[in-house]
Design a protein around this motif. Structure first.
Motif, PDB file in Angstrom:
ATOM      1  N   GLU A 151      23.987  19.340 -26.694  1.00  0.00           N
ATOM      2  CA  GLU A 151      24.444  19.757 -25.200  1.00  0.00           C
ATOM      3  C   GLU A 151      23.977  19.380 -24.188  1.00  0.00           C
ATOM      4  O   GLU A 151      24.568  19.080 -22.963  1.00  0.00           O
ATOM      5  CB  GLU A 151      24.387  21.525 -25.127  1.00  0.00           C
ATOM      6  CG  GLU A 151      25.028  22.344 -26.035  1.00  0.00           C
ATOM      7  CD  GLU A 151      25.042  23.796 -26.022  1.00  0.00           C
ATOM      8  OE1 GLU A 151      23.924  24.038 -25.370  1.00  0.00           O
ATOM      9  OE2 GLU A 151      25.326  24.424 -26.941  1.00  0.00           O
ATOM     10  N   SER A 152      22.581  18.707 -24.061  1.00  0.00           N
ATOM     11  CA  SER A 152      22.135  18.190 -23.042  1.00  0.00           C
ATOM     12  C   SER A 152      21.872  16.551 -23.187  1.00  0.00           C
ATOM     13  O   SER A 152      21.785  16.252 -24.019  1.00  0.00           O
ATOM     14  CB  SER A 152      20.731  18.657 -22.480  1.00  0.00           C
ATOM     15  OG  SER A 152      19.799  18.244 -23.070  1.00  0.00           O
ATOM     16  N   ASN A 153      22.123  15.875 -21.773  1.00  0.00           N
ATOM     17  CA  ASN A 153      22.195  14.512 -21.786  1.00  0.00           C
ATOM     18  C   ASN A 153      20.698  14.164 -22.069  1.00  0.00           C
ATOM     19  O   ASN A 153      20.289  13.160 -22.718  1.00  0.00           O
ATOM     20  CB  ASN A 153      22.387  14.019 -20.498  1.00  0.00           C
ATOM     21  CG  ASN A 153      24.176  14.165 -20.264  1.00  0.00           C
ATOM     22  OD1 ASN A 153      24.591  14.317 -21.252  1.00  0.00           O
ATOM     23  ND2 ASN A 153      24.491  14.071 -19.180  1.00  0.00           N
ATOM     24  N   GLU A 154      19.694  14.787 -21.740  1.00  0.00           N
ATOM     25  CA  GLU A 154      18.360  14.528 -21.605  1.00  0.00           C
ATOM     26  C   GLU A 154      18.144  14.663 -23.409  1.00  0.00           C
ATOM     27  O   GLU A 154      17.181  13.987 -23.682  1.00  0.00           O
ATOM     28  CB  GLU A 154      17.333  15.505 -21.019  1.00  0.00           C
ATOM     29  CG  GLU A 154      15.960  15.297 -20.921  1.00  0.00           C
ATOM     30  CD  GLU A 154      15.168  16.481 -20.360  1.00  0.00           C
ATOM     31  OE1 GLU A 154      13.813  16.301 -20.335  1.00  0.00           O
ATOM     32  OE2 GLU A 154      15.816  17.374 -19.612  1.00  0.00           O
ATOM     33  N   TYR A 155      18.487  15.718 -24.158  1.00  0.00           N
ATOM     34  CA  TYR A 155      18.068  15.797 -25.473  1.00  0.00           C
ATOM     35  C   TYR A 155      18.786  14.662 -26.237  1.00  0.00           C
ATOM     36  O   TYR A 155      18.157  14.215 -27.333  1.00  0.00           O
ATOM     37  CB  TYR A 155      18.416  16.994 -25.922  1.00  0.00           C
ATOM     38  CG  TYR A 155      18.004  17.412 -27.269  1.00  0.00           C
ATOM     39  CD1 TYR A 155      16.536  17.539 -27.830  1.00  0.00           C
ATOM     40  CD2 TYR A 155      18.961  17.616 -28.513  1.00  0.00           C
ATOM     41  CE1 TYR A 155      16.175  17.699 -29.028  1.00  0.00           C
ATOM     42  CE2 TYR A 155      18.387  17.837 -29.812  1.00  0.00           C
ATOM     43  CZ  TYR A 155      17.001  17.891 -30.081  1.00  0.00           C
ATOM     44  OH  TYR A 155      16.666  18.189 -31.197  1.00  0.00           O
TER      45      TYR A 155
END
Length: 297
Positions: A121-125
């Motif tokens: 779900e997150s760009n960071e992950y």
């Protein structure tokens, strides 16, 4: 068929062994003296058997194995597809490295398959997972990011099975059965959603079975979530980390454990960023675990 012939065990259930020979499967029992000789045939074994009909055969001899795994019990494997999910459960390099050590120690070629890439779900992950993929590829491992839902990566994974016996292994709930269903829809394997409360999956596979796939065989195995290092000695551990194995001869001391010794080529490679820090940290954890196991025994 009364003559002795050689076939391969593709399934073992309740004391019966199902032996594949010329595209036909024969149900066999083990020879009476196997128990006395402590011979236990397992799925993947090449065996000598004789049978008067497809449901009444006997295994007479088990051929020498080139390798074997205890959990799951299977022999003569060419490659292990280590299935790990990006999320639910979250990707764990510690658990992956534990599996890799176990597979390397058995002389089996590992392939890393990361499922559920579409659920990030997150760009960071997303970036974190991509960095891990790059790190493992740099170490020489095949890494295949996939999604059983969107079928992304499925075309990349299909060719790796050609002419090989492949075992699927990994933590429960990572999507092994979903991946196999995407590869072989006719299987219709039972799958269970992850329990949000527990954060892990239920076991859906009950026994080991070799399934024909193209020109190869695929084993679906019960999920399991822990591996110990009972059969690995402290001095052997680094040989199951390819990036350490290639540097062992450069260490000053023979039998270097790459922990507290001076002029250690492995520690120098970690400091210079040539060996990922997380891999070295896991190595030290595993080394300590092996030492503690030896003390207990």
């Amino acid at each position: 068929m009364n003559n002795k012939t050689e076939g391969r065990i593709i399934k073992s259930v309740a004391g019966f062994y199902y032996v594949l020979f010329n595209d036909e499967v024969f149900q066999c029992r083990g020879r009476g003296n196997f128990r006395k000789k402590k011979i236990t045939p397992v799925v993947g074994d090449w065996v000598v058997f004789e049978s008067t009909n497809p449901t009444d055969g006997y295994i007479l001899d088990v051929k020498e194995r080139k390798n074997e795994l205890n959990r799951p019990p299977i022999a003569n494997v060419d490659q292990a597809i280590l299935v790990f999910s990006a999320v639910r459960p979250e990707f764990s390099t510690a658990l992956l490295d534990r599996f890799l050590v176990h597979i390397e120690d058995n002389g089996i070629q590992p392939v890393i398959c990361i499922t559920k890439m579409d659920l990030i779900e997150s760009n960071e992950y997303q970036l974190e997972i991509e960095n891990y993929i790059k790190a493992y590829r740099k170490l020489g491992y095949d890494v295949l990011p996939t999604s059983a839902m969107s079928l992304a990566g499925m075309e990349d994974i299909k060719p790796i099975f050609k002419g090989k016996t492949s075992v699927f292994a990994g933590q429960s709930g990572v999507g092994k059965s979903s991946l196999l269903n995407a590869l072989m829809p006719e299987l219709m394997l039972e799958t269970n959603d992850i329990s949000d409360h527990l954060g892990r999956g239920k076991h859906t596979t009950r026994h080991v079975e070799l399934l024909p796939y193209g020109e190869g065989l695929i084993a679906d195995t019960p999920g399991f979530s822990s591996l110990d290092f009972v059969e690995i000695e402290t001095e052997e551990l680094s040989y199951n980390f390819p990036e350490m194995k290639e540097r062992v001869s450069d260490c000053k001391f023979r039998g270097c454990t790459h922990s507290s010794e001076p002029k250690c080529a492995v520690k120098e490679a970690v400091e210079e960023g040539e060996i990922p820090r997380f891999r070295y940290d896991h190595y030290l954890e595993f080394l300590q675990e092996i030492k503690e196991q030896k003390r207990r025994y």
